[in-house]
Design an enzyme around this catalytic site. Structure first.
Site, PDB file in Angstrom:
ATOM      1  N   CYS A  21       0.816  -1.226   0.000  1.00 36.84           N
ATOM      2  CA  CYS A  21       0.000   0.000   0.000  1.00 36.84           C
ATOM      3  C   CYS A  21       0.843   1.267   0.000  1.00 36.84           C
ATOM      4  CB  CYS A  21      -0.950  -0.003   1.190  1.00 36.84           C
ATOM      5  SG  CYS A  21      -2.074  -1.391   1.129  1.00 36.84           S
ATOM      6  N   HIS A  73      -3.639   7.080   2.091  1.00 38.72           N
ATOM      7  CA  HIS A  73      -3.970   5.747   1.586  1.00 38.72           C
ATOM      8  C   HIS A  73      -5.355   5.383   2.130  1.00 38.72           C
ATOM      9  CE1 HIS A  73      -3.938   1.580   0.688  1.00 38.72           C
ATOM     10  NE2 HIS A  73      -3.789   1.182   1.939  1.00 38.72           N
ATOM     11  N   ASN A  85     -10.027  -0.390  -0.856  1.00 35.29           N
ATOM     12  CA  ASN A  85      -8.570  -0.341  -0.825  1.00 35.29           C
ATOM     13  C   ASN A  85      -8.002  -0.925  -2.119  1.00 35.29           C
ATOM     14  OD1 ASN A  85      -5.853  -0.578  -0.280  1.00 35.29           O
ATOM     15  ND2 ASN A  85      -6.112  -1.567   1.715  1.00 35.29           N
TER      16      ASN A  85
HETATM   17  O1  UT7 Z   1      -3.973  -1.363   3.471  1.00 36.47           O
HETATM   18  C1  UT7 Z   1      -2.996  -2.124   4.087  1.00 36.47           C
HETATM   19  C2  UT7 Z   1      -3.097  -2.141   5.552  1.00 36.47           C
HETATM   20  N1  UT7 Z   1      -4.308  -2.746   5.978  1.00 36.47           N
HETATM   21  C3  UT7 Z   1      -5.086  -2.081   6.820  1.00 36.47           C
HETATM   22  O2  UT7 Z   1      -4.822  -0.947   7.111  1.00 36.47           O
HETATM   23  C4  UT7 Z   1      -6.266  -2.797   7.404  1.00 36.47           C
HETATM   24  C5  UT7 Z   1      -6.215  -2.688   8.895  1.00 36.47           C
HETATM   25  N2  UT7 Z   1      -7.299  -3.360   9.578  1.00 36.47           N
HETATM   26  C6  UT7 Z   1      -8.576  -2.930   9.528  1.00 36.47           C
HETATM   27  O3  UT7 Z   1      -8.893  -2.002   8.824  1.00 36.47           O
HETATM   28  C7  UT7 Z   1      -9.569  -3.583  10.442  1.00 36.47           C
HETATM   29  O4  UT7 Z   1      -8.913  -4.353  11.408  1.00 36.47           O
HETATM   30  C8  UT7 Z   1     -10.619  -4.479   9.716  1.00 36.47           C
HETATM   31  C9  UT7 Z   1     -11.547  -3.595   8.912  1.00 36.47           C
HETATM   32  C10 UT7 Z   1      -9.888  -5.450   8.789  1.00 36.47           C
HETATM   33  C11 UT7 Z   1     -11.447  -5.242  10.742  1.00 36.47           C
HETATM   34  O5  UT7 Z   1     -12.059  -4.347  11.645  1.00 36.47           O
HETATM   35  P1  UT7 Z   1     -12.013  -4.599  13.224  1.00 36.47           P
HETATM   36  O6  UT7 Z   1     -12.813  -3.559  13.844  1.00 36.47           O
HETATM   37  O7  UT7 Z   1     -10.556  -4.702  13.606  1.00 36.47           O
HETATM   38  O8  UT7 Z   1     -12.763  -5.963  13.343  1.00 36.47           O
HETATM   39  P2  UT7 Z   1     -12.218  -7.373  13.873  1.00 36.47           P
HETATM   40  O9  UT7 Z   1     -11.263  -7.969  12.899  1.00 36.47           O
HETATM   41  O10 UT7 Z   1     -11.774  -7.220  15.284  1.00 36.47           O
HETATM   42  O11 UT7 Z   1     -13.542  -8.177  13.890  1.00 36.47           O
HETATM   43  C12 UT7 Z   1     -14.606  -7.851  14.760  1.00 36.47           C
HETATM   44  C13 UT7 Z   1     -15.720  -8.858  14.533  1.00 36.47           C
HETATM   45  C14 UT7 Z   1     -15.242 -10.307  14.585  1.00 36.47           C
HETATM   46  O12 UT7 Z   1     -16.249 -11.075  15.191  1.00 36.47           O
HETATM   47  P3  UT7 Z   1     -16.118 -11.503  16.729  1.00 36.47           P
HETATM   48  O13 UT7 Z   1     -14.836 -12.256  16.824  1.00 36.47           O
HETATM   49  O14 UT7 Z   1     -16.095 -10.215  17.495  1.00 36.47           O
HETATM   50  O15 UT7 Z   1     -17.346 -12.316  16.947  1.00 36.47           O
HETATM   51  C15 UT7 Z   1     -15.116 -10.673  13.125  1.00 36.47           C
HETATM   52  O16 UT7 Z   1     -15.297 -12.054  12.904  1.00 36.47           O
HETATM   53  O17 UT7 Z   1     -16.289  -8.652  13.223  1.00 36.47           O
HETATM   54  C16 UT7 Z   1     -16.267  -9.905  12.518  1.00 36.47           C
HETATM   55  N3  UT7 Z   1     -16.073  -9.621  11.107  1.00 36.47           N
HETATM   56  C17 UT7 Z   1     -17.104  -9.340  10.291  1.00 36.47           C
HETATM   57  N4  UT7 Z   1     -18.421  -9.237  10.495  1.00 36.47           N
HETATM   58  C18 UT7 Z   1     -19.200  -8.904   9.462  1.00 36.47           C
HETATM   59  C19 UT7 Z   1     -14.930  -9.586  10.401  1.00 36.47           C
HETATM   60  N5  UT7 Z   1     -15.184  -9.264   9.117  1.00 36.47           N
HETATM   61  C20 UT7 Z   1     -16.520  -9.104   9.018  1.00 36.47           C
HETATM   62  C21 UT7 Z   1     -17.397  -8.769   7.964  1.00 36.47           C
HETATM   63  N6  UT7 Z   1     -18.709  -8.670   8.221  1.00 36.47           N
HETATM   64  N7  UT7 Z   1     -16.944  -8.522   6.716  1.00 36.47           N
END
Ligand code: UT7
Length: 333
Positions: free
Chosen positions: A118, A258, A288
């Protein structure tokens, strides 16, 4: 001895996104997710997908560069160098940069790909600028493009909602005034490599039935962990370049970040002390696009940008890689 300092500047920009729109509503049918979750956690509403067999990132890059050359009235034969930032090259080799150059008639140049995920566009912009600043090159094209849909598992809700296809290209030339690329900070930390990567298909784990069955050719991301690094480092490096150049919040015209997650962008703007109006954001439309996000954003908001505007470009991505660029915009469109 020629002691004149040469500054590199962006003379033009052109972007491209494929026509096909993949909306949150459509993703709700593919995986267990919701528009509400995607919107509140990331800010993304839709993304573009490059359809059609045998069509790789060079399709996107070629459209960008063709449009750029036309728009800036540049003869492809006058280009000295083309750099393509991408993590989704058409093939391991030849480079996608070579393919794009051939497609658009860039014949008197050399070209190469740059892999910094990225942050790829920022790394390439800085690299291209060094050739202008050294006085050895007069016209350099920098492309940032990715076909992320080629490495996304559309059964993995953690990742498939985040990414899209698209890109942009800029033309760099020596600046004739005080505007141009003023400063940069680029960083990397290989200890973060395993948190965001593609495990298979390289020389370590060449493609095999096993790597396919393990889904090792798709993006692997520990989202929460990457988020923590991204939110801190992108904000810090943006503030750092302001301090280094004695810039106050009021001096900043726009942040061009980004586009990985709206929450990361908001935190960066907060650290820089700037309000929403100074943040250029199009994450809701494209998601992204990895190396494509920053040039796509500049292209989308090109009409808003005025000569002399102080822009901070900043990114964070796989590697880990991150950085910021301070530039004074060079033209009115
Ligand atoms: O560009 C390169 C660098 N990359 C980034 O900058 C990405 C960095 N990371 C992020 O932007 C975020 O961590 C994400 C958007 C990927 C995820 O957001 P989060 O708030 O960190 O969510 P999480 O991974 O902690 O997941 C929270 C919950 C989980 O369920 P439980 O374990 O709390 O029951 C996930 O399983 O949300 C669930 N979850 C979803 N639910 C509905 C994960 N993906 C989804 C989804 N729809 N698509």
């Amino acid at each position: 001895m020629n002691s004149k300092i040469i500054k590199s500047c962006i003379k033009g920009i052109h972007g491209y996104v494929p026509e096909y729109i993949l909306s949150n509503a459509e993703l709700e049918k593919l995986v267990e997710t919701s528009d509400e979750w995607i919107t509140t956690r990331t800010g993304i509403k839709e993304r573009r997908i490059l359809k059609g067999e045998g069509r790789g990132t060079s399709v996107i890059g070629t459209k960008c560069v063709k449009g750029l050359l036309k728009k800036t009235n540049t003869n492809p034969k006058d280009i000295d160098l083309l750099i393509c930032a991408t993590v989704t090259p058409d093939m391991f080799f030849p480079s996608t940069a070579n393919i794009i150059s051939n497609n658009v008639g860039i014949k008197n140049a050399y070209s190469f790909d740059m892999s910094a995920a990225c942050s790829g566009f920022l790394y390439s912009l800085v690299t291209g600028s060094q050739f202008i600043e050294s006085g050895t090159h007069k016209k350099v094209v920098v492309v940032g493009a990715d076909k992320m849909s080629s490495i996304v598992d559309f059964e993995d809700r953690n990742n498939c909602v985040l990414f899209g296809d698209g890109g942009g290209a800029v033309l760099l030339e020596p600046s004739s005034d005080e505007n141009g690329i003023i400063d940069h900070i680029l960083k990397s930390d290989g200890s973060g490599g395993s948190y965001l990567c593609i495990k298979g298909g390289g020389s370590k784990y060449p493609a095999s039935l096993e790597t396919i069955n393990n889904k090792d050719h798709f993006i692997y991301q520990e989202g929460k962990r990457v988020f923590k690094f991204a939110v801190t480092n992108m904000a810090n490096v943006s503030e750092e370049i302001m301090l280094k150049n004695n810039l106050k919040s009021n001096d900043i015209s726009y942040l061009v970040p980004h586009q990985a997650n709206k929450r990361i962008i908001d935190a960066t703007a907060k650290k820089m002390g700037i309000g929403d109006k100074k943040v250029l954001m199009n994450i809701e439309k494209y998601g992204n696009t990895t190396a494509g996000t920053i040039p796509l954003c500049l292209w989308d908001f090109e009409k808003k940008l005025k000569k002399g505007d102080n822009l901070i470009l900043s990114a964070f991505g796989g590697g880990f890689t991150w950085g910021s660029v301070y530039l004074k915009w060079s033209y009115n469109s």
